[in-house]
Write a protein that holds these residues in place. Structure first.
Motif, mmCIF file in Angstrom:
data_model
loop_
_atom_site.group_PDB
_atom_site.id
_atom_site.type_symbol
_atom_site.label_atom_id
_atom_site.label_comp_id
_atom_site.label_asym_id
_atom_site.label_seq_id
_atom_site.Cartn_x
_atom_site.Cartn_y
_atom_site.Cartn_z
ATOM 1 N N LYS A 278 1.315 7.047 -6.509
ATOM 2 C CA LYS A 278 0.224 8.007 -6.733
ATOM 3 C C LYS A 278 0.699 9.434 -6.503
ATOM 4 O O LYS A 278 0.378 10.338 -7.280
ATOM 5 C CB LYS A 278 -0.949 7.713 -5.798
ATOM 6 N N ALA A 279 1.456 9.653 -5.425
ATOM 7 C CA ALA A 279 1.959 10.998 -5.122
ATOM 8 C C ALA A 279 2.885 11.487 -6.235
ATOM 9 O O ALA A 279 2.787 12.635 -6.683
ATOM 10 C CB ALA A 279 2.677 11.015 -3.774
ATOM 11 N N THR B 175 9.165 12.669 6.347
ATOM 12 C CA THR B 175 9.362 12.375 4.930
ATOM 13 C C THR B 175 10.687 12.958 4.463
ATOM 14 O O THR B 175 11.465 12.291 3.777
ATOM 15 C CB THR B 175 8.201 12.949 4.088
ATOM 16 N N MET C 298 3.094 16.314 -0.367
ATOM 17 C CA MET C 298 2.234 15.380 -1.097
ATOM 18 C C MET C 298 2.566 13.938 -0.749
ATOM 19 O O MET C 298 1.671 13.117 -0.561
ATOM 20 C CB MET C 298 2.350 15.613 -2.608
ATOM 21 N N ILE C 299 3.858 13.639 -0.661
ATOM 22 C CA ILE C 299 4.252 12.267 -0.334
ATOM 23 C C ILE C 299 3.810 11.928 1.078
ATOM 24 O O ILE C 299 3.274 10.858 1.335
ATOM 25 C CB ILE C 299 5.771 12.072 -0.530
ATOM 26 N N ASN D 23 0.827 -1.208 0.000
ATOM 27 C CA ASN D 23 0.000 0.000 0.000
ATOM 28 C C ASN D 23 0.862 1.261 0.000
ATOM 29 O O ASN D 23 0.546 2.236 -0.675
ATOM 30 C CB ASN D 23 -0.944 0.009 1.202
ATOM 31 N N LYS E 57 0.883 12.409 -9.291
ATOM 32 C CA LYS E 57 0.249 13.728 -9.151
ATOM 33 C C LYS E 57 1.254 14.837 -9.405
ATOM 34 O O LYS E 57 0.951 15.818 -10.090
ATOM 35 C CB LYS E 57 -0.357 13.884 -7.754
ATOM 36 N N LYS F 56 1.366 13.229 2.774
ATOM 37 C CA LYS F 56 -0.099 13.120 2.833
ATOM 38 C C LYS F 56 -0.551 11.772 2.272
ATOM 39 O O LYS F 56 -1.393 11.098 2.866
ATOM 40 C CB LYS F 56 -0.739 14.255 2.046
ATOM 41 N N GLN F 57 0.014 11.358 1.145
ATOM 42 C CA GLN F 57 -0.362 10.090 0.527
ATOM 43 C C GLN F 57 0.059 8.902 1.398
ATOM 44 O O GLN F 57 -0.630 7.905 1.471
ATOM 45 C CB GLN F 57 0.283 9.940 -0.855
ATOM 46 N N MET F 58 1.216 9.028 2.052
ATOM 47 C CA MET F 58 1.768 7.894 2.778
ATOM 48 C C MET F 58 1.434 7.910 4.264
ATOM 49 O O MET F 58 1.680 6.939 4.961
ATOM 50 C CB MET F 58 3.280 7.837 2.578
ATOM 51 N N GLU G 25 0.822 4.165 -2.788
ATOM 52 C CA GLU G 25 0.563 5.560 -2.425
ATOM 53 C C GLU G 25 1.709 6.469 -2.859
ATOM 54 O O GLU G 25 1.490 7.597 -3.295
ATOM 55 C CB GLU G 25 0.314 5.689 -0.915
ATOM 56 N N TYR G 26 2.939 5.981 -2.753
ATOM 57 C CA TYR G 26 4.096 6.759 -3.200
ATOM 58 C C TYR G 26 4.011 7.006 -4.707
ATOM 59 O O TYR G 26 4.235 8.117 -5.176
ATOM 60 C CB TYR G 26 5.399 6.033 -2.852
#
Length: 185
Positions: free
Chosen positions: A38-39, A139, A127-128, A31, A42, A130-132, A35-36
């Protein structure tokens, strides 16, 4: 061919609690990686939009650049790759434009790259994280540590490793590391 046999033999030797924990860590790690990605996707999309907008604006100002949409797609895609960034295309492009004496276009592309580099450095940790699901400071620490240990690839591996460690030691972290060490229940 003996996959099922090996798995069943290992399950007989390893406590069920450990197997459940390994499954949970594996699932959470998958997961995290998703998510990484996806970030980063984006961020790549934002890069595409910024570069395309900048190139179109430059075109309306009379600065001639060929194939702005294709260049924006290429730059956005290259920015998605972990070992590269938008600069891998935009810096050589700027140098090429200087060589062919298209100085206004070279200045425009150079400024566009600087703007994206600043925006990416501001957005990427947020962003990373928030996604992770980790704080931006952690981070950044993960990215910096990963970079120091693994080089450019470590920018991606650092935060992922940090999250895996967080998931492995979740119970200890939630209780408090020092409390876990010094208190006897």
């Amino acid at each position: 061919f003996d996959r099922d046999y090996i798995i069943s033999t290992c399950k007989k030797q390893i406590p069920k609690k450990w197997i459940d924990k390994i499954k949970l860590i594996y699932k959470e790690t998958c997961n995290i990686v998703i998510e990484y990605i996806k970030a980063e996707a984006k961020l790549s999309g934002i890069c595409f939009i910024l570069v395309l907008t900048g190139l179109i604006i430059m075109g309306t100002m009379g600065i001639k650049l060929e194939y702005p949409v294709i260049m924006a797609i290429l730059i956005g895609f290259i920015d998605l790759l972990p070992l590269f960034g938008a600069g891998a295309v935009m810096i050589p492009w700027t140098i090429y434009l200087i060589i062919i004496k298209n100085i206004p276009a070279a200045i425009g592309v150079g400024i566009l790259w600087i703007i994206w580099a600043i925006i990416k450095n501001l957005l990427e940790p947020k962003m990373i994280s928030k996604q992770m699901g980790i704080h931006p400071v952690f981070t950044l620490i993960g990215m910096y540590t990963g970079f120091k240990i693994f080089g450019v690839l470590g920018l991606m591996l650092g935060p992922i490793t940090l999250l895996v460690l967080k998931n492995v030691f979740k119970e200890i972290i939630n209780k408090g590391i020092l409390k876990t060490i010094f208190e006897q229940d």
